[in-house]
Design a protein around this motif. Structure first.
Motif, mmCIF file in Angstrom:
data_model
loop_
_atom_site.group_PDB
_atom_site.id
_atom_site.type_symbol
_atom_site.label_atom_id
_atom_site.label_comp_id
_atom_site.label_asym_id
_atom_site.label_seq_id
_atom_site.Cartn_x
_atom_site.Cartn_y
_atom_site.Cartn_z
ATOM 1 N N LYS A 305 17.767 -18.909 38.083
ATOM 2 C CA LYS A 305 18.452 -19.138 39.356
ATOM 3 C C LYS A 305 19.880 -18.611 39.304
ATOM 4 N N GLN A 306 20.540 -18.761 38.146
ATOM 5 C CA GLN A 306 21.885 -18.204 37.990
ATOM 6 C C GLN A 306 21.867 -16.696 38.160
ATOM 7 N N LEU A 307 20.876 -16.066 37.555
ATOM 8 C CA LEU A 307 20.739 -14.620 37.697
ATOM 9 C C LEU A 307 20.524 -14.227 39.150
ATOM 10 N N ALA A 308 19.635 -14.928 39.827
ATOM 11 C CA ALA A 308 19.332 -14.600 41.226
ATOM 12 C C ALA A 308 20.556 -14.761 42.116
ATOM 13 N N ALA A 309 21.383 -15.772 41.818
ATOM 14 C CA ALA A 309 22.561 -16.025 42.640
ATOM 15 C C ALA A 309 23.664 -15.000 42.385
ATOM 16 N N LYS A 310 23.830 -14.603 41.129
ATOM 17 C CA LYS A 310 24.958 -13.748 40.780
ATOM 18 C C LYS A 310 24.611 -12.279 40.689
ATOM 19 N N PHE A 311 23.371 -11.973 40.305
ATOM 20 C CA PHE A 311 22.971 -10.576 40.134
ATOM 21 C C PHE A 311 21.638 -10.330 40.852
ATOM 22 N N PRO A 312 21.604 -10.492 42.166
ATOM 23 C CA PRO A 312 20.327 -10.421 42.897
ATOM 24 C C PRO A 312 19.613 -9.078 42.790
ATOM 25 N N ALA A 313 20.354 -7.989 42.574
ATOM 26 C CA ALA A 313 19.728 -6.669 42.525
ATOM 27 C C ALA A 313 19.408 -6.195 41.110
ATOM 28 N N SER A 314 19.713 -7.011 40.119
ATOM 29 C CA SER A 314 19.520 -6.588 38.732
ATOM 30 C C SER A 314 18.056 -6.650 38.307
ATOM 31 N N ASP A 315 17.650 -5.703 37.507
ATOM 32 C CA ASP A 315 16.314 -5.744 36.908
ATOM 33 C C ASP A 315 16.137 -7.004 36.063
ATOM 34 N N TYR A 316 17.228 -7.458 35.433
ATOM 35 C CA TYR A 316 17.130 -8.649 34.585
ATOM 36 C C TYR A 316 16.786 -9.880 35.413
ATOM 37 N N THR A 317 17.253 -9.915 36.663
ATOM 38 C CA THR A 317 16.904 -11.023 37.546
ATOM 39 C C THR A 317 15.406 -11.023 37.843
ATOM 40 N N ALA A 318 14.875 -9.848 38.143
ATOM 41 C CA ALA A 318 13.445 -9.735 38.418
ATOM 42 C C ALA A 318 12.621 -10.074 37.177
ATOM 43 N N ARG A 319 13.092 -9.646 36.023
ATOM 44 C CA ARG A 319 12.360 -9.926 34.788
ATOM 45 C C ARG A 319 12.358 -11.430 34.483
ATOM 46 N N ALA A 320 13.485 -12.081 34.761
ATOM 47 C CA ALA A 320 13.545 -13.519 34.557
ATOM 48 C C ALA A 320 12.583 -14.239 35.502
ATOM 49 N N ALA A 321 12.511 -13.754 36.740
ATOM 50 C CA ALA A 321 11.579 -14.350 37.704
ATOM 51 C C ALA A 321 10.136 -14.195 37.226
ATOM 52 N N ALA A 322 9.835 -13.067 36.616
ATOM 53 C CA ALA A 322 8.485 -12.837 36.089
ATOM 54 C C ALA A 322 8.167 -13.803 34.950
ATOM 55 N N LEU A 323 9.177 -14.098 34.112
ATOM 56 C CA LEU A 323 8.963 -15.053 33.027
ATOM 57 C C LEU A 323 8.626 -16.441 33.578
ATOM 58 N N VAL A 324 9.414 -16.868 34.573
ATOM 59 C CA VAL A 324 9.175 -18.187 35.174
ATOM 60 C C VAL A 324 7.783 -18.252 35.798
ATOM 61 N N TYR A 325 7.399 -17.190 36.490
ATOM 62 C CA TYR A 325 6.068 -17.141 37.101
ATOM 63 C C TYR A 325 4.986 -17.280 36.029
ATOM 64 N N LYS A 326 5.170 -16.601 34.922
ATOM 65 C CA LYS A 326 4.156 -16.644 33.866
ATOM 66 C C LYS A 326 3.951 -18.052 33.331
ATOM 67 N N PHE A 327 5.058 -18.702 32.936
ATOM 68 C CA PHE A 327 4.806 -20.014 32.341
ATOM 69 C C PHE A 327 4.396 -21.049 33.384
ATOM 70 N N ASP A 328 4.779 -20.846 34.650
ATOM 71 C CA ASP A 328 4.280 -21.737 35.695
ATOM 72 C C ASP A 328 2.781 -21.562 35.927
ATOM 73 N N GLN A 329 2.287 -20.355 35.619
ATOM 74 C CA GLN A 329 0.860 -20.061 35.774
ATOM 75 C C GLN A 329 0.077 -20.352 34.489
ATOM 76 N N GLY A 330 0.755 -20.888 33.482
ATOM 77 C CA GLY A 330 0.064 -21.190 32.243
ATOM 78 C C GLY A 330 -0.180 -19.963 31.383
ATOM 79 N N ILE A 331 0.595 -18.901 31.612
ATOM 80 C CA ILE A 331 0.460 -17.673 30.820
ATOM 81 C C ILE A 331 1.492 -17.699 29.707
ATOM 82 N N ALA A 332 1.035 -17.470 28.480
ATOM 83 C CA ALA A 332 1.948 -17.512 27.328
ATOM 84 C C ALA A 332 2.970 -16.386 27.406
ATOM 85 N N VAL A 333 4.183 -16.696 27.082
ATOM 86 C CA VAL A 333 5.256 -15.706 26.985
ATOM 87 C C VAL A 333 5.386 -15.209 25.548
ATOM 88 N N TYR A 334 5.381 -16.143 24.605
ATOM 89 C CA TYR A 334 5.491 -15.797 23.192
ATOM 90 C C TYR A 334 4.101 -15.621 22.616
#
Length: 339
Positions: A305-334
């Motif tokens: 959320k910090q990334l989305a608020a401060k760096f909305p256009a950054s690739d890192y923001t999108a990548r962080a959102a993808a991580l959150v989506y994965k673990f919310d969907q029960g998909i392993a990150v590690y």
């Protein structure tokens, strides 16, 4: 800024260069010992050196781009120079890894004055900076000169040494330090010690040049980038499935982001912290510590959320959102590559 060069020195590209160029140390803190009085200079093209101001005379050797020269005298379109070693210092641990390459010895002779940039040359800082940037790009190209990365580093160093008050000096110092850092990092990652879990069990990368950038140009974007690079020395090699390393590293990246809230590496630091919290969620889940799972994943969400608020256009923001989506969907990150 006169340049808009996208600077990427991939580790793979640099690793290939290690077979052909020396990993000699270049300590910025120690002054070069001049062999004689005279204007300092360098060359922007590899140039033959002759015993006399005549192309038909015997060649003494060749002078690489960026090598430091001292101009002894001029004769028409020729100059007699002393080419310094560009070694300056030494750190025994920085001996060449492949073979027994040595720094070029000091040599003197005559060269054509074309391409010679003196410390008094008008706009010499721009000329050297531009040529260094070109050589750095060529270093990324498999078809480029084999010593292009080394030449770029030397040229950047000349900008700092010849024109310390130039508006380009901070960027040149950072780029010179970064090229060396990437050379050493590529070499370190090829060693067995790179797989050790604890950072102190592997050889540390040389920090003095990075520290000098931070000290000389505090609160600059170059200082921020140097501080971020030095985090490499604090990172574990292989986490080995244990939470200690990602816990520590997440704290390091969050601290960096807090200390450099608007820097060029802040978004990247926040993403790295987010990733490690997501990893911790998986590690804790494997251990059956559900409370810690929830804490780690909540922290990952907060960072995203910090990334989305401060760096909305950054690739890192999108990548962080993808991580959150994965673990919310029960998909392993590690360890997802081994699913």
């Amino acid at each position: 800024m006169i340049l808009s060069v996208k600077r990427i020195l991939p580790i793979t590209s640099i690793a290939a260069s290690l077979f052909t160029i020396s990993l000699l140390a270049f300590a910025a803190d120690k002054p070069i010992v001049k062999p004689m009085a005279g204007p300092r200079a360098t060359i922007v093209r590899e140039t033959p050196l002759y015993v006399a101001p005549d192309t038909s005379s015997q060649k003494v050797g060749r002078v690489q781009e960026g090598r430091e020269l001292v101009v002894a005298e001029a004769s028409g379109p020729w100059v007699r120079v002393f080419a310094n070693t560009d070694v300056e210092e030494v750190d025994e641990r920085d001996a060449p890894v492949f073979g027994q390459e040595a720094a070029p010895p000091p040599i003197s002779g005559w060269m054509e004055a074309r391409g010679v940039v003196r410390d008094s040359t008008a706009d010499g800082d721009k000329v050297l900076m531009g040529e260094a940037a070109t050589m750095e790009i060529l270093a990324e190209d498999a078809r480029g000169p084999r010593n292009a990365g080394h030449a770029a580093r030397l040229l950047y160093r000349r900008v700092v040494e010849f024109y310390p008050n130039s508006p380009l000096a901070a960027e040149a110092a950072w780029r010179a330090a970064d090229i060396r850092w990437q050379f050493e990092k590529a070499d370190a990652f090829k060693r067995p010690s790179a797989k050790e879990r604890e950072a102190y069990l592997r050889e540390q990368l040389y920090e003095d040049e990075m520290k000098k950038v931070v000290k000389t140009w505090p609160h600059s974007k170059q200082a921020d980038m140097a501080a971020f690079e030095m985090i490499d020395n604090k990172l574990c090699g292989d986490w080995q499935g244990l939470p200690k390393c990602p816990e520590k590293e997440a704290e390091i990246y969050e601290k960096f982001a807090a200390e450099h809230p608007d820097g060029p590496r802040t978004a990247q630091a926040l993403y790295q912290a987010t990733y490690r919290q997501a990893v911790l969620g998986d590690m804790y889940a494997a251990d059956g510590t559900d409370k810690k799972v929830a804490t780690a994943r909540d922290r990952a969400r907060d960072l995203a959320k910090q990334l989305a608020a401060k760096f909305p256009a950054s690739d890192y923001t999108a990548r962080a959102a993808a991580l959150v989506y994965k673990f919310d969907q029960g998909i392993a990150v590690y360890g997802s590559d081994r699913e």
